[in-house]
Write a protein that holds these residues in place. Structure first.
Motif, PDB file in Angstrom:
ATOM      1  N   MET A  64       0.850  -1.200   0.000  1.00  0.00           N
ATOM      2  CA  MET A  64       0.000   0.000   0.000  1.00  0.00           C
ATOM      3  C   MET A  64       0.884   1.249   0.000  1.00  0.00           C
ATOM      4  O   MET A  64       1.837   1.329   0.765  1.00  0.00           O
ATOM      5  N   THR A  65       0.552   2.207  -0.877  1.00  0.00           N
ATOM      6  CA  THR A  65       1.366   3.425  -0.913  1.00  0.00           C
ATOM      7  C   THR A  65       1.094   4.265   0.341  1.00  0.00           C
ATOM      8  O   THR A  65       0.042   4.177   0.968  1.00  0.00           O
ATOM      9  N   GLU A  66       2.078   5.111   0.669  1.00  0.00           N
ATOM     10  CA  GLU A  66       1.982   5.934   1.880  1.00  0.00           C
ATOM     11  C   GLU A  66       0.783   6.890   1.806  1.00  0.00           C
ATOM     12  O   GLU A  66       0.071   7.087   2.794  1.00  0.00           O
ATOM     13  N   ALA A  67       0.568   7.456   0.608  1.00  0.00           N
ATOM     14  CA  ALA A  67      -0.536   8.417   0.452  1.00  0.00           C
ATOM     15  C   ALA A  67      -1.874   7.750   0.751  1.00  0.00           C
ATOM     16  O   ALA A  67      -2.728   8.318   1.438  1.00  0.00           O
ATOM     17  N   ILE A  68      -2.041   6.536   0.265  1.00  0.00           N
ATOM     18  CA  ILE A  68      -3.302   5.820   0.498  1.00  0.00           C
ATOM     19  C   ILE A  68      -3.425   5.419   1.963  1.00  0.00           C
ATOM     20  O   ILE A  68      -4.503   5.511   2.559  1.00  0.00           O
ATOM     21  N   ARG A  69      -2.308   5.005   2.576  1.00  0.00           N
ATOM     22  CA  ARG A  69      -2.355   4.616   3.989  1.00  0.00           C
ATOM     23  C   ARG A  69      -2.825   5.785   4.867  1.00  0.00           C
ATOM     24  O   ARG A  69      -3.661   5.609   5.760  1.00  0.00           O
ATOM     25  N   VAL A  70      -2.330   6.971   4.575  1.00  0.00           N
ATOM     26  CA  VAL A  70      -2.719   8.155   5.361  1.00  0.00           C
ATOM     27  C   VAL A  70      -4.213   8.456   5.184  1.00  0.00           C
ATOM     28  O   VAL A  70      -4.928   8.721   6.162  1.00  0.00           O
ATOM     29  N   LEU A  71      -4.676   8.394   3.937  1.00  0.00           N
ATOM     30  CA  LEU A  71      -6.104   8.657   3.671  1.00  0.00           C
ATOM     31  C   LEU A  71      -7.008   7.650   4.386  1.00  0.00           C
ATOM     32  O   LEU A  71      -8.038   8.006   4.953  1.00  0.00           O
ATOM     33  N   ILE A  72      -6.584   6.399   4.378  1.00  0.00           N
ATOM     34  CA  ILE A  72      -7.379   5.354   5.030  1.00  0.00           C
ATOM     35  C   ILE A  72      -7.436   5.578   6.542  1.00  0.00           C
ATOM     36  O   ILE A  72      -8.501   5.482   7.154  1.00  0.00           O
ATOM     37  N   GLU A  73      -6.288   5.893   7.134  1.00  0.00           N
ATOM     38  CA  GLU A  73      -6.261   6.100   8.598  1.00  0.00           C
ATOM     39  C   GLU A  73      -7.185   7.237   9.013  1.00  0.00           C
ATOM     40  O   GLU A  73      -7.928   7.139   9.991  1.00  0.00           O
TER      41      GLU A  73
END
Lengths: 366, 95
Positions: B1-10
């Motif tokens: 998972m890319t970092e940008a997507i991980r942040v959005l999900i959190e």
């Protein structure tokens, strides 16, 4: 193949037909945009006679239906309609059902993804329920759209304005009892009229004339696939058929997990306890992309989802879809790539993405 | 998972989880948080909540996130996801 008693009326209007699970359906009457606008702007009249239809006496039908359905039939109040599903022995979808408690009777209307004859047998095979198969003795006409309530009011009087969503009432048409269900899955106002064959043609002609007086048209069932997706109503003929598992589809609200028995209950409970690995989420494409089912969605080089249902939204001027994602990335508001790791950028979206005109009308204040 | 997507999900998951727990508690819904799909219709279809429940949902949003829902703006209450979108937008405005 079961053919609708209204077929000739649709043939006269140059409709297209196809077969689905042993029944013939009207797929299209006008072009897509005309039918779309009919329902979103005025009113569309659709033949839903392909549905399986049953009547059960309240006393003997209650336990029978409750034993079959995932939802709790015993909790349906008089005059109200339960939206639930008929599961198979593995807890997978067989039919999307309305169960209406109409005082002394239960009326059941089904859209199934199993053979027509098999579904009818399933409802009636046991003894002692007193049920009757109305599938071939009754028609079902759908009236959907921003002006659908006007048509229903002209037909049955201002009383219909007091009907809440998911309710049923009996009315007379040409002195013959017909049942009116306020339901619908387009996110506009929606009604289904179930009527016996003796008034089928007269009722159809009257409904169509009224609809036309409000600028409406005849519609096929294909447009309902698009409108259901756009309004994020569950569609058993699209994502339901593709996925099959009600939990993955987010249909937990149709299930009473506290019920002691119904087909596939233990399997559903087991899958629920184990936790979901996949989940269905809305997606929207940029201008240049039209989604196709079974295409893959990527996060970087990793495949994370598959498109399961698609439509074109004229309100948003964009292709919409429902995609099955790995649970850890199944959230709205995320950017992915469509078709390949370097494919067009798309986004997961919150559903429903539209605000239907009907939500601006308060029927009880008219 | 890319970092940008991980942040959005959190960011999104935190709001979803808080809201679902409060919603189930306030309305005494017979579900676990994971049973509530974020796109399920809250009013009418889906969960079938009524206008009184809608008031509870508005209070729920105010209590959980300190964000008021404009009067008559029922479009925000169409689903959990549309509520989360509104909360995220308002939180962004506040910086």
């Amino acid at each position: 193949m079961r053919v609708s008693p209204l077929k000739n009326r649709f043939l006269q209007n140059d409709a297209s037909f196809s077969e689905r699970y042993g029944t013939e359906i009207v797929t299209r009457v006008r072009d897509v945009r005309t039918e779309y606008d009919a329902i979103r702007q005025t009113v569309g009249v659709t033949d839903f006679s392909f549905m399986q239809k049953f009547r059960f006496p309240e006393e003997s039908g209650l336990d029978h239906l409750d034993d079959m359905m995932a939802g709790n039939v015993a909790k349906v109040r008089f005059g109200r309609v339960l939206h639930t599903f008929l599961p198979d022995d593995k807890g997978m979808l067989l039919a999307d059902c309305y169960i209406a408690n109409n005082d002394d009777e239960f009326i059941v209307l089904c859209e199934s993804i199993a053979d027509d004859a098999a579904i009818r047998q399933r409802f009636l095979e046991k003894d002692g329920h007193g049920g009757e198969d109305f599938t071939e003795s009754h028609i079902v006409i759908g009236i959907d759209g921003y002006k659908a309530w006007e048509v229903a009011r002209q037909l049955f009087g201002a009383d219909i304005l007091g009907l809440p969503y998911l309710s049923i009432e009996r009315y007379l048409f040409n002195d013959i009892p017909v049942r009116l269900l306020r339901c619908g899955k387009t996110s506009e106002f929606g009604y289904l009229i179930m009527a016996p064959l003796e008034v089928a043609d007269a009722l159809f002609d009257k409904v169509l004339t009224l609809a036309q007086s409000f600028g409406g048209f005849l519609c096929g069932t294909d447009i309902h696939n698009d409108l259901r997706l756009e309004g994020r109503f569950f569609n058993i003929f699209a994502e339901g058929r593709q996925v099959g598992d009600p939990l993955v589809l987010g249909l937990q609200w149709m299930i009473d997990f506290e019920k002691e028995r119904f087909p596939g209950r233990d399997e559903l409970a087991g899958r629920r306890a184990a936790g979901l690995r996949k989940k269905i989420i809305g997606i929207q494409a940029p201008d240049s992309v039209m989604f196709e089912t079974e295409k893959t969605l990527f996060d970087g080089d990793t495949a994370v989802g598959t498109v399961k249902a698609t439509c074109f939204s004229y309100l948003l001027n964009a292709s919409l879809g429902l995609a099955l994602f790995e649970n850890e990335v199944a959230y709205a508001g995320l950017p992915f790539h469509y078709g390949s790791p370097s494919g067009p950028a798309i986004r997961t979206i919150s559903m429903p993405p539209i605000m239907p005109k009907s939500l601006t009308v308060k029927l009880d204040e008219l | 998972m890319t970092e940008a997507i991980r942040v959005l999900i959190e960011q999104r998951a935190a709001i979803i989880n808080r809201f679902k727990e409060e919603l189930i508690h306030r309305l005494n819904l017979p579900y676990e948080p994971q049973d509530l799909h974020e796109d399920v219709s809250l009013l009418g279809a889906g969960l079938g909540l009524d206008s009184l429940d809608a008031l509870e949902i508005v209070l729920c949003i105010e209590n959980c996130f300190g964000i008021k829902i404009p009067d008559q703006n029922t479009s925000i209450l169409r689903s959990i996801n549309t509520i989360v979108d509104y909360v995220l937008t308002e939180q962004e405005k506040r910086g």
